[in-house]
Write a protein that holds these residues in place. Structure first.
Motif, PDB file in Angstrom:
ATOM      1  N   THR A 114      81.966   0.334 -46.147  1.00 30.68           N
ATOM      2  CA  THR A 114      82.558   0.426 -44.821  1.00 30.68           C
ATOM      3  C   THR A 114      83.778  -0.482 -44.795  1.00 30.68           C
ATOM      4  OG1 THR A 114      80.423   0.871 -43.789  1.00 30.68           O
ATOM      5  CG2 THR A 114      82.192   0.117 -42.353  1.00 30.68           C
ATOM      6  N   ARG A 115      84.935   0.086 -44.516  1.00 31.28           N
ATOM      7  CA  ARG A 115      86.191  -0.655 -44.567  1.00 31.28           C
ATOM      8  C   ARG A 115      86.787  -0.757 -43.173  1.00 31.28           C
ATOM      9  NH1 ARG A 115      91.498   1.181 -48.120  1.00 31.28           N
ATOM     10  NH2 ARG A 115      92.611  -0.828 -48.056  1.00 31.28           N
ATOM     11  N   HIS A 116      87.208  -1.970 -42.779  1.00 28.15           N
ATOM     12  CA  HIS A 116      87.815  -2.170 -41.470  1.00 28.15           C
ATOM     13  C   HIS A 116      89.189  -1.493 -41.431  1.00 28.15           C
ATOM     14  CE1 HIS A 116      84.517  -4.526 -40.425  1.00 28.15           C
ATOM     15  NE2 HIS A 116      84.973  -5.749 -40.657  1.00 28.15           N
ATOM     16  N   ILE A 117      89.418  -0.731 -40.364  1.00 27.92           N
ATOM     17  CA  ILE A 117      90.659   0.014 -40.214  1.00 27.92           C
ATOM     18  C   ILE A 117      91.569  -0.611 -39.153  1.00 27.92           C
ATOM     19  CG2 ILE A 117      91.685   2.263 -39.669  1.00 27.92           C
ATOM     20  CD1 ILE A 117      90.183   2.159 -42.303  1.00 27.92           C
ATOM     21  N   ALA A 118      91.001  -0.965 -38.000  1.00 25.68           N
ATOM     22  CA  ALA A 118      91.821  -1.482 -36.903  1.00 25.68           C
ATOM     23  C   ALA A 118      90.979  -2.383 -36.010  1.00 25.68           C
ATOM     24  CB  ALA A 118      92.425  -0.338 -36.095  1.00 25.68           C
ATOM     25  N   LEU A 119      91.670  -3.233 -35.255  1.00 28.28           N
ATOM     26  CA  LEU A 119      91.046  -4.103 -34.268  1.00 28.28           C
ATOM     27  C   LEU A 119      91.622  -3.776 -32.896  1.00 28.28           C
ATOM     28  CD1 LEU A 119      91.127  -7.566 -36.100  1.00 28.28           C
ATOM     29  CD2 LEU A 119      89.110  -6.158 -35.657  1.00 28.28           C
ATOM     30  N   TYR A 120      90.742  -3.661 -31.907  1.00 28.07           N
ATOM     31  CA  TYR A 120      91.196  -3.420 -30.535  1.00 28.07           C
ATOM     32  C   TYR A 120      90.884  -4.645 -29.691  1.00 28.07           C
ATOM     33  CZ  TYR A 120      91.635  -1.566 -25.830  1.00 28.07           C
ATOM     34  OH  TYR A 120      91.998  -1.383 -24.528  1.00 28.07           O
ATOM     35  N   SER A 121      91.922  -5.215 -29.093  1.00 28.86           N
ATOM     36  CA  SER A 121      91.762  -6.410 -28.268  1.00 28.86           C
ATOM     37  C   SER A 121      91.643  -6.003 -26.804  1.00 28.86           C
ATOM     38  CB  SER A 121      92.964  -7.343 -28.454  1.00 28.86           C
ATOM     39  OG  SER A 121      92.891  -8.430 -27.555  1.00 28.86           O
ATOM     40  N   THR A 122      90.548  -6.389 -26.159  1.00 23.06           N
ATOM     41  CA  THR A 122      90.381  -6.108 -24.738  1.00 23.06           C
ATOM     42  C   THR A 122      91.188  -7.068 -23.880  1.00 23.06           C
ATOM     43  OG1 THR A 122      88.419  -7.517 -24.720  1.00 23.06           O
ATOM     44  CG2 THR A 122      88.076  -5.155 -25.068  1.00 23.06           C
ATOM     45  N   GLN A 123      91.652  -8.163 -24.479  1.00 22.28           N
ATOM     46  CA  GLN A 123      92.427  -9.135 -23.722  1.00 22.28           C
ATOM     47  C   GLN A 123      93.817  -8.593 -23.390  1.00 22.28           C
ATOM     48  OE1 GLN A 123      93.054 -12.836 -25.746  1.00 22.28           O
ATOM     49  NE2 GLN A 123      93.869 -13.878 -23.931  1.00 22.28           N
ATOM     50  N   ASN A 124      94.499  -8.053 -24.385  1.00 22.27           N
ATOM     51  CA  ASN A 124      95.840  -7.499 -24.141  1.00 22.27           C
ATOM     52  C   ASN A 124      95.911  -5.995 -24.333  1.00 22.27           C
ATOM     53  OD1 ASN A 124      95.708  -7.263 -26.961  1.00 22.27           O
ATOM     54  ND2 ASN A 124      96.854  -9.161 -27.279  1.00 22.27           N
TER      55      ASN A 124
END
Length: 309
Positions: free
Chosen positions: A189-199
């Protein structure tokens, strides 16, 4: 549950390069290879279904990748290292670390959130008068005290800080945290993207590998085609209609010029004129109404259509 869904998808031929599946990221590695007698697919069929489709997982960030300090003054990596050191067990005169606990950072941030809420409540309780007309201290709280519970919930909305698991805030009692989008590539399992709920920003880490080498369509593709007669057929029919129009004009002129001739009078010149006029319009309609979008430019065809119809 996921095994059952993918088994049904495999049976209904809903796996392959043209499909993208988005699932929760809390499943163990190689979860689809576990034998399950409650589904109608073999382990080999499940492996084929998983490997043939593009599968994305959405999960929570278990440990923040930010290098800055958290509310405690330590970075997430330093906190994790301290946590592992505290769980080290002595073996043969040395120490060995226990396997990483996935949600340890969340437990740490939970303790900080509780402490911050309780700390805020001390000042609020100094001024707050409850429904019984009395004030209360923090140590007077019981789990049956709904008013103080509501106060804690309200104060929880004001809590926000940088924790070991990322940005920590609350909305309607739910934790607002960062999400990680991963892809199952082979057995990894490879990390693709990060989603920030702050901005509310999406940060790409790696590219998605699309099975089959193409990006599947995310919507029903609508292709607009202009249907009409071919230009060859229109040319032939237009030429024949033109000949008929010229003959109608000739016979119309003949009928007008010789209408008083006895033979023409016997054929009813007025009726002949009506028939000729109708035939003329009929021939013209073949030429004019055959000018559709396959012959004219689209804008011109639309204008002529609105005028004629």
């Amino acid at each position: 549950m996921a095994r059952k869904i993918f088994c049904e998808a495999y049976i209904q031929d809903m796996t392959g390069p043209g499909y993208v599946w988005i699932i929760y990221g809390w499943y163990d590695n190689l979860w689809w290879l576990e034998k399950d007698n409650t589904i109608g697919c073999t382990v080999m069929e499940m492996d084929m279904a998983i490997s043939s489709a593009t599968i994305l997982t959405i999960g929570v960030v278990t440990l923040s990748s930010e290098e800055g300090p958290t509310i405690s003054g330590l970075t997430p990596q330093e906190l994790q290292s301290q946590f592992e050191d505290r769980l080290a067990w002595p073996i043969n005169g040395g120490f060995t670390r226990t396997p990483e606990t996935t949600y340890s950072a969340y437990g740490y941030d939970t303790a900080w959130a509780i402490a911050l809420v309780l700390n805020k409540s001390i000042e609020v309780l100094k001024e707050k008068v409850f429904s019984n007309g009395k004030k209360r201290r923090l140590e007077n709280f019981t789990y049956k005290d709904g008013e103080m519970a509501q106060m804690f919930l309200y104060l929880m909305k004001e809590i926000e800080f940088d924790g070991a698991s990322g940005y920590v805030a609350f909305k309607n009692g739910d934790r607002l945290g960062d999400l990680v989008i991963s892809q199952m590539q082979g057995n990894l399992t490879r990390h693709i993207a990060l989603y920030s709920t702050q901005n509310e920003r999406l940060k790409w880490i790696n590219n998605i590998t699309w099975n089959g080498g193409f990006i599947p369509s995310d919507h029903t593709e609508i292709i607009k085609l202009r249907h009409g007669i071919g230009w060859r057929l229109y040319t032939i029919m237009g030429a024949l209609a033109g000949i008929g129009f010229m003959l109608a004009c000739f016979f119309g002129g003949f009928n007008v010029k010789y209408r008083k001739h006895s033979i023409v009078k016997m054929s009813s010149p007025n009726l002949n004129s009506i028939i000729i006029i109708g035939s003329t319009f009929g021939y013209l309609s073949v030429i004019v109404r055959g000018l559709d979008g396959t012959v004219l430019f689209l804008e011109t065809a639309i204008t002529s259509c609105q005028v004629l119809y």
